[in-house]
Structures are given as C-alpha cells and as structure tokens.
Motif scaffolding. Structure first.
Motif, PDB file in Angstrom:
ATOM      1  N   VAL A  63       0.805  -1.218   0.000  1.00  0.00           N
ATOM      2  CA  VAL A  63       0.000   0.000   0.000  1.00  0.00           C
ATOM      3  C   VAL A  63       0.837   1.267   0.000  1.00  0.00           C
ATOM      4  O   VAL A  63       0.332   2.341  -0.335  1.00  0.00           O
ATOM      5  CB  VAL A  63      -0.961   0.017   1.212  1.00  0.00           C
ATOM      6  CG1 VAL A  63      -1.873  -1.187   1.190  1.00  0.00           C
ATOM      7  CG2 VAL A  63      -0.202   0.099   2.526  1.00  0.00           C
ATOM      8  N   ASN A  64       2.108   1.161   0.350  1.00  0.00           N
ATOM      9  CA  ASN A  64       2.950   2.361   0.438  1.00  0.00           C
ATOM     10  C   ASN A  64       4.400   2.007   0.103  1.00  0.00           C
ATOM     11  O   ASN A  64       5.291   2.082   0.940  1.00  0.00           O
ATOM     12  CB  ASN A  64       2.850   2.957   1.851  1.00  0.00           C
ATOM     13  CG  ASN A  64       3.504   4.321   1.966  1.00  0.00           C
ATOM     14  OD1 ASN A  64       3.794   4.977   0.972  1.00  0.00           O
ATOM     15  ND2 ASN A  64       3.746   4.741   3.208  1.00  0.00           N
TER      16      ASN A  64
ATOM     17  N   ALA B 290       2.814  10.379   4.895  1.00  0.00           N
ATOM     18  CA  ALA B 290       1.417  10.808   4.772  1.00  0.00           C
ATOM     19  C   ALA B 290       0.525   9.655   4.354  1.00  0.00           C
ATOM     20  O   ALA B 290      -0.609   9.526   4.833  1.00  0.00           O
ATOM     21  CB  ALA B 290       1.306  11.953   3.769  1.00  0.00           C
ATOM     22  N   VAL B 291       1.010   8.812   3.469  1.00  0.00           N
ATOM     23  CA  VAL B 291       0.235   7.646   3.047  1.00  0.00           C
ATOM     24  C   VAL B 291       0.056   6.693   4.220  1.00  0.00           C
ATOM     25  O   VAL B 291      -1.035   6.142   4.434  1.00  0.00           O
ATOM     26  CB  VAL B 291       0.927   6.940   1.868  1.00  0.00           C
ATOM     27  CG1 VAL B 291       0.223   5.626   1.530  1.00  0.00           C
ATOM     28  CG2 VAL B 291       0.957   7.856   0.652  1.00  0.00           C
TER      29      VAL B 291
ATOM     30  N   GLN C 295      -2.567   8.141   6.632  1.00  0.00           N
ATOM     31  CA  GLN C 295      -3.934   8.062   6.130  1.00  0.00           C
ATOM     32  C   GLN C 295      -4.439   6.630   6.170  1.00  0.00           C
ATOM     33  O   GLN C 295      -5.606   6.383   6.491  1.00  0.00           O
ATOM     34  CB  GLN C 295      -4.019   8.611   4.706  1.00  0.00           C
ATOM     35  CG  GLN C 295      -5.444   8.780   4.210  1.00  0.00           C
ATOM     36  CD  GLN C 295      -6.243   9.754   5.073  1.00  0.00           C
ATOM     37  OE1 GLN C 295      -5.815  10.881   5.294  1.00  0.00           O
ATOM     38  NE2 GLN C 295      -7.392   9.314   5.575  1.00  0.00           N
ATOM     39  N   TRP C 296      -3.580   5.640   5.858  1.00  0.00           N
ATOM     40  CA  TRP C 296      -4.000   4.239   5.906  1.00  0.00           C
ATOM     41  C   TRP C 296      -4.388   3.871   7.329  1.00  0.00           C
ATOM     42  O   TRP C 296      -5.402   3.195   7.563  1.00  0.00           O
ATOM     43  CB  TRP C 296      -2.876   3.334   5.402  1.00  0.00           C
ATOM     44  CG  TRP C 296      -3.318   1.930   5.143  1.00  0.00           C
ATOM     45  CD1 TRP C 296      -3.693   1.392   3.953  1.00  0.00           C
ATOM     46  CD2 TRP C 296      -3.456   0.865   6.117  1.00  0.00           C
ATOM     47  NE1 TRP C 296      -4.063   0.073   4.103  1.00  0.00           N
ATOM     48  CE2 TRP C 296      -3.924  -0.285   5.423  1.00  0.00           C
ATOM     49  CE3 TRP C 296      -3.225   0.771   7.476  1.00  0.00           C
ATOM     50  CZ2 TRP C 296      -4.165  -1.506   6.062  1.00  0.00           C
ATOM     51  CZ3 TRP C 296      -3.474  -0.446   8.125  1.00  0.00           C
ATOM     52  CH2 TRP C 296      -3.933  -1.567   7.424  1.00  0.00           C
ATOM     53  N   ILE C 297      -3.607   4.309   8.315  1.00  0.00           N
ATOM     54  CA  ILE C 297      -3.888   3.971   9.716  1.00  0.00           C
ATOM     55  C   ILE C 297      -5.191   4.635  10.168  1.00  0.00           C
ATOM     56  O   ILE C 297      -6.023   4.007  10.834  1.00  0.00           O
ATOM     57  CB  ILE C 297      -2.708   4.389  10.603  1.00  0.00           C
ATOM     58  CG1 ILE C 297      -1.500   3.484  10.301  1.00  0.00           C
ATOM     59  CG2 ILE C 297      -3.077   4.314  12.078  1.00  0.00           C
ATOM     60  CD1 ILE C 297      -0.213   3.946  10.936  1.00  0.00           C
ATOM     61  N   VAL C 298      -5.400   5.903   9.782  1.00  0.00           N
ATOM     62  CA  VAL C 298      -6.651   6.583  10.139  1.00  0.00           C
ATOM     63  C   VAL C 298      -7.840   5.875   9.500  1.00  0.00           C
ATOM     64  O   VAL C 298      -8.859   5.624  10.153  1.00  0.00           O
ATOM     65  CB  VAL C 298      -6.596   8.064   9.714  1.00  0.00           C
ATOM     66  CG1 VAL C 298      -7.984   8.703   9.810  1.00  0.00           C
ATOM     67  CG2 VAL C 298      -5.614   8.826  10.581  1.00  0.00           C
TER      68      VAL C 298
END
Length: 793
Positions: free
Chosen positions: A295-296, A302-303, A306-309
């Motif tokens: 995914v990153n 930043a990626v 955002q994935w964790i959020v």
C-alpha cells in the motif's frame, strides 16, 4: 472600529433593500446560517457552509447591513461600498470526509448498492477584527456563485467576553438529531433569552461523517438547523418545533463525544457500519506493517498516516467543521479557553459504545460486544471490536493528562473566577453508560488444551477506572468548580467531598437512556460468570458520590419520594449558567404539555466572589435580650408487620450426552463429537407471611436555643422548637426503619423462591423422551460436522 478592506465604488442601498430579518435572501441557498467561533479580544470568526464552491464569499459587518437587498449583498461582496457596511473576505475549504448513504434522511438518497457516496460541502470562515468589547454589531454573510447570490439574514456579533461580564451560558449535550432536541432548544432560547455562549459536552450528531445530520436532515432535527431556529420536527408531544436562534449570535464550544468519532472507513459500504467499527490505533499500526510494501512502497509518511486513520478511527469531520484552540497535543480534540470570567477546559474523554451481550461459552459467541469477540472474527484482527476501547488516553501516564496538569496550574486557570471542565464521559453518574468502568479493556484470550485460541473476552477492572482514580483527584485538587458531562442522556448532579467540585450531567433533551438507581426501577445488565461481578454495578453510581435531589422542584415517584434524577423521555431539561451571580439553574418541561412553561427544578452556585466584599458596617447597639435553652427527647413506637411475595425460576443442566461419530469420506476417516444437553426448568412462588410482626421504636433528643425580649418568651420558644425537632427526627427514623424491614422481608422471600425452584429443578425426573431426543440431537450434530469437514457446507 471594524477592520476594513479596500473598496472601489460607493453606492446607496437599492429600493429593493430587505428589512432587517434573520431570513436568508437570494436565488441560491446557504447550507447553514452563519455561526460564531473563536472570539478574540477584538474580533470573532464567522463560519457558514454551502453546497457550491462559489466565486466569492464574504462577511458584511456594520449598522448598514440590515438594509441591503440581494443585489446589494452581491455588490457589497464584490467590492462596492455601502454606508455603514464593512467587507471581510472569507477563506474557503472543502470538507474531506462528509458523505451520504442509503440510511441518510435526505430527499434523494443513494441506493444501498451505491455504498457511501461523497457529498460536496464547502466551509467559509471570515475573521472579523477591530470590534469594541461589549458592543454588538450587526452582520450578514453572502456567497456568490457566478451571477447567483446566497445571503443570510441579519444577526449580531461581538468580540470575546471580558472579565466581569454578566453572561448566560447554555449547558447542553447529546443532541444527536433526536426527536425532542428542537423542542428543548426552542424552550431554552425562549426561557433564557439572549444566550451568550453554548457549552456542548459531546454527541452533537449521531454519525459524524453523514453530512445531512449536520446540515439538512429531513426529519427536521439536524445539528445546525436546531441551534439556528431552522429545524422543524414534531416532538413526542405532538407540536412541531424549529429549535432556537442561538449560535448565529453566540459562540459555540463543543467537546468530542463518542458520536464525533467515525470508525473504519476502509472497505465500508455504509456510514452506520463504519461508525460502529473503530479499532484501536495500535491494532491498525500493526496491520499496516503487514501490508506496507503493497500500500505504500515509497514509504510516504502521509500515506502511512492516512491508511492507519482509515483503518482505525478519526475525528476529521468534527475538526474540519469547528474553529477551536489547537495548541494542545490533541489539537482541537482537547483545549482550554477563557470565556469572560470562566476558564473552560474541554477534554477528549470517550470510547466506543458497544452492546451488552456476554456469552460464557466461547463457542457460542456469535456477536462482538463490550465483553466478547465473535467466534468468526478471532483470526481477523481488523474485524474485531476490542471492547469499549478508549479513543484518547486520559490516565495519569497520558499526554492529555500531562497537558491538563499544566493547564490547571496556569494563571489563566488559577486566577479564573469560575473553573469549568467539560467532557463527554465523566467520573460520576447514574446512567446506563457509566458501565463498564472507564478502563482499558483487559483482553483475556481463552485457549483449549492444545493452546489454540478459542475465545476472547474483556474485563474492565473497577480499580483501573481512569476518570475516577486519575482524573477526578486532579480536578478536585485544582479546585475545579464544575465538571459538565453528558453521555447517558439524563439529569443528575453530585458534589465532591471537597464541597467545591460539582459534577453535572444535563444531557436529557428528551431522549434519556434512564437512571439506574433504587428509585428508578431500572437495573443495568451485569455479565454472568466467568466475568468478575465486582467490576459491574447494576444500580447506583460507581463513582461513589450520593446524587443530589433537585433543590427547588424535584420530580417524585408514585409514592411521593423526590427523585435525584430526571430520566423520563417526556421530560426534557436544559441548564443556564449565569456568570454574574455564579448560579447554575436547571429547567425542565413536559413535552406533552407545550403550553406549560418550563419550571426551575434545581439551582446551585459556584465560583469565587468577583470583588472583595464591602466591610461590614458597625452594628447598631442591640436592646437587652434574653436567651433560653431547652433539651427535649421524644420516643415513638409503631407495630410493624408485613407480607412479601416473590416468584423465581431456575434452570439446571441435568446431563450432557456426548456422541462420537466416525465415518469415511473422500478416502479419509473423519471423527466428530456432538453434544446433547437436557435442561429442566422449574418455577416457584414463595410467600413470607407476617414475618416482621414486631414493634419498631425510634427516639431522638433535640437541643434548641431562642433569644427573645423576655425570659418567658425565650423559654417557650426553646421548649416548642426542641420538642417538635425531636419528634420530627424520631418520626423520620421510624419511617426509614419501616422501609428497611419491608426491604428485608422481600429479600428473604426472593431467597426462598430461588431455593425452592432450584431444589425442584434438581430433583425432577427426566422423561425418557428427553433422553431419546438428546441422543438424536447428538447423533445429528456429529454427522453434520462430518459433512462440513468432508464436503463443505
């Protein structure tokens, strides 16, 4: 004066100028009226929303704004000057997460197959400066979209309140687009009059990323409409209410409640399901490491964030909607600010709410709840619920606690006349939601003899309650005057042992979840063994303080006993905090009788004097008086006799029958075990007759002194007071003893019923047909498991 902007032309208002009104004008519509945020010593921010990006957005301020028609508003926003009108340009941003789904209350909603559909909403904020303290100034907002105009009505603004200002602050909570919220806010505005600020202790909406719940829910009880007098929902009393015109003219200070926290958006197809699916951030971080390369691949921070959020939870929409102090480590989620003589501290104190299912047998757990994980999720970490996990730590080792310690030691706090802490979940309360204890869920993994994970359950140790044992002592030691919370949708109040700190939950806008107190007729569900019963309270306040009975006009039960709570959904409450007097006044009204004005049920005072008191004048010489003292005792007796009845049932497992089945399938031998259980239930009533036939006695001694013009008058006064005082105390003691005896009779009768039912259940014979049925069930279950293993379902 108001900070001006450069203008290019001057004009007089057109002949079609509008009269001063709070009604909007123009050929386009604003999504909300403006509301006030972040006041400063000489200014305040004005915020509003539209469903179009627009070409220009502005705040118009000054005595001349009321007379501007739609065309004038458009011209003023474009730079034409009008007498008594100053232009303040607004900054615009787009909300990043708001959306709708098939459960939204909007005229045209997405189909369920469309999932979550983003909704375009733009936010506009103009910071007005150059204002004079204590001076209200008219203002309007205007948004242009090409040649189209959307303008608001006329409202008033002023800079931050000053020390010594006499303010009326509305204390409220848990609006959640509920049916009686518009009625509550209508009555609050009509009763209090000009409201100077709103302290709202969380749960502003129900689903935080659902745009319509903030702006235009067709039920007529959306968040902004009802706080701006633009709602329109029929109460349970049958009358439609629009809410109150409040936040257009008064700043709003919210706290984060559990309904401001959106759960996992990743993979979600409905906003409600997403809201109910948050997982702790630490779980999402662990899950990210397993997929980071996919995914990153570039390792962009930043990626990653955002994935964790997206896979844990967020307060993004809440933070994007409001302009709040952001100097704490939590940004806008917890903050401190000064409102006149009040130092307000808003904390992030909440967790996910989950259901109460508690199934002792791990194999039978089909649902996740606050107490357990469903069997189907044991091998899927992101699908588990993790109990009622806390969103932001507030224990003594947390970042929020460290920040709070510094704030409570600051001059702004220690010098404040009133010290108020606002949070969604508080340490004291009679409501349903004070259980389980506010503690990190203790995860208990259950394993079989081979070490395989077969179940997960959660305990909430009472000794680990962060609000009670970490936060409350800190607040009391700092001399906090008021702890304002919500979450259980009722009114109840407590006073700490220091005599200074008051705990007030005034969140019943007519949508109560009930009080759990011996006088309420309610009991909280308590999980069975193997959960530790000592951690869970079926009734009363686990915080330990006694609830205060409203001191003006409490409600009573059928026996006439005053109730220390308001829990009826027909009874709504709202509370006013007046900073001139320090009085906190709670009003209540019955939504079924809309023509009856709200009544005051409770008043108490907080804070320190605003000035040193004037010296006492020298007393005038008193005429000669005589003092007499009398001591009297009184003894009362009463025969007490009572019957009590109770019915109980008991169910016992008489036997478990295990059936082992072996079969051949697909060239392999399969073995499965089925279990058949035989239960027996017995019901039994028990009666305790005349068990308390005895005489109850009560005595009291009273001493009273009186001062009168003559010794005879003084003695007569003292004798009368002493005798009646002793009799009143003795009578009160006797009544209490009567109640105690009645209660004990009932307890013994219930114990008898349980004993008899259990005894009967254990001795009853089991029909042969039950044995045969149990064998048949075991056989069938074993063969079913073989079919599943060999061939699939």
């Amino acid at each position: 004066m108001i900070a001006p902007t450069t203008a290019t032309a001057t004009a007089a208002p057109s002949a079609a100028a509008a009269a001063a009104s709070s009604d909007p004008v123009g050929d386009r519509a604003l999504l909300t009226d403006p509301f006030l945020q972040a006041p400063t010593a000489d200014g305040v921010s004005v915020v509003w929303f539209t469903e179009f990006a627009g070409s220009r957005h502005a705040v118009l301020v000054g005595e001349g704004v009321a007379g501007l028609g739609a065309a004038d508003l458009a011209a003023a926003a474009s730079g034409t000057t009008f007498p008594g009108v100053t232009l303040v340009a607004a900054e615009t941003s787009k909300l990043s997460q708001v959306a709708e789904d098939y459960q939204s209350n909007i005229p045209v909603k997405p189909a369920q197959s469309e999932g979550i559909v983003d909704r375009d909403v733009w936010r506009h904020e103009g910071a007005v400066t150059g204002l004079q303290p204590g001076t209200e100034v008219p203002y309007r907002v205007v948004s242009l979209d090409g040649s189209a105009t959307a303008g608001s009505g006329t409202f008033t603004l002023q800079p931050a309140a000053q020390a010594g200002d006499d303010l009326d602050i509305l204390l409220t909570s848990d609006h959640q687009a509920m049916v009686n919220t518009p009625a509550n806010l209508h009555q609050a505005a009509a009763t209090i009059g000009d409201i100077d600020a709103v302290f709202l202790a969380g749960d502003l909406v129900n689903i935080p990323d659902r745009a319509s719940e903030w702006f235009d829910d067709t039920r007529g009880s959306g968040f902004f409409p009802v706080l701006q007098g633009n709602g329109g929902r029929t109460s349970t009393g049958g009358v439609e209410y629009a809410g109150g015109e409040i936040v257009q003219n008064a700043p709003l200070y919210p706290a984060v409640g559990n309904h401001e926290v959106q759960g996992r958006r990743a993979g979600a197809t409905a906003l409600g399901a997403s809201f109910n699916a948050p997982v702790p951030r630490s779980v999402a971080e662990t899950a990210y490491e397993a997929v980071a390369a996919d995914v990153n691949p570039s390792g962009d921070p930043a990626v990653r964030e955002q994935w964790i959020v997206d896979n844990s939870f967020s307060t993004t929409t809440y933070e994007e909607i409001f302009s709040l102090p952001d100097t704490s480590p939590g940004g806008e989620t917890y903050y401190a600010t000064t409102v006149g003589d009040v130092r307000l501290v808003s904390l992030y104190s909440t967790r996910i709410w989950r259901g109460t299912t508690a199934t002792p047998d791990p194999a039978a757990r089909t649902a996740s709840s606050r107490y357990q994980e469903a069997q189907s999720t044991l091998d899927a970490p992101l699908a588990q619920g993790y109990g009622e996990h806390i969103f932001e730590a507030i224990d003594a080792s947390s970042e929020q606690y460290d920040w709070l310690q510094d704030e409570l030691a600051s001059e702004e706090f220690t010098d404040a006349r009133y010290r108020v802490v606002m949070l969604h979940e508080g340490p004291q309360g009679l409501g349903d939601n004070v259980m389980p204890q506010f503690a990190d869920p203790e995860r208990i993994e259950e394993r079989d003899d081979a070490g395989n994970l077969v179940g997960v359950r959660y305990e909430y140790p009472a000794t680990e309650n962060e609000l009670l044992y970490d936060l409350q002592p800190l607040l009391e030691d700092a001399g906090v005057d008021l702890v304002h919370n919500g979450h259980s949708h009722l009114w109840n109040r407590f006073v700490a042992d220091n005599g200074t700190t008051n705990f007030l939950e005034t969140s019943n806008t007519g949508n109560s979840y009930g009080a759990y107190h011996p006088l309420s007729g309610r009991s909280r569900p308590v999980p069975p063994a193997p959960w530790n019963a000592e951690n869970y309270w079926a009734q009363d306040n686990p915080g330990g303080l006694e609830p205060i009975v409203p001191n003006v006009a409490p409600y009573t039960n059928e026996a006439g006993t005053p109730l220390p709570f308001v829990q009826d959904n027909n009874l709504a409450v709202f509370t006013k905090f007046n900073t001139g007097s320090g009085e906190i006044t709670t009003y209540s009204f019955d939504v079924r009788t809309p023509d009856v004005a709200p009544k005051v049920i409770d008043v108490f005072s907080i804070g320190r004097p605003d000035t040193e008191p004037d010296p006492e004048p020298e007393p005038e010489p008193e005429p000669e008086l005589f003092t007499a003292t009398a001591t009297r005792d009184a003894t009362l007796s009463r025969p007490v006799a009572g019957d009590a009845r109770a019915t109980a049932s008991a169910t016992v497992l008489r036997t478990s029958i295990t059936k082992r089945v072996t079969a051949w399938a697909r060239g392999r031998q399969w073995t499965a075990t089925g279990i058949g259980n035989v239960y027996v239930t017995a019901n039994r009533a028990a009666v305790r007759e005349r068990m308390w036939a005895r005489t109850a006695s009560s005595g009291a001694v009273a001493t009273r002194s009186c001062t009168r013009a003559s010794m005879a008058e003084a003695q007569a006064c003292a004798d009368g007071y002493a005798l009646t005082s002793a009799e009143r105390v003795a009578e009160a003691n006797l009544v209490a003893y009567d109640d105690y005896l009645d209660e004990r009779a009932l307890v013994l009768a219930q114990a008898d019923a349980r004993f008899l039912a259990d005894r009967d259940a254990r001795t009853v014979r089991i029909p042969s047909v039950s044995w045969e049925r149990a064998h048949a069930q075991a056989q069938e279950h074993g063969l079913y498991r073989i079919r599943v293993a060999a061939y699939g379902r």
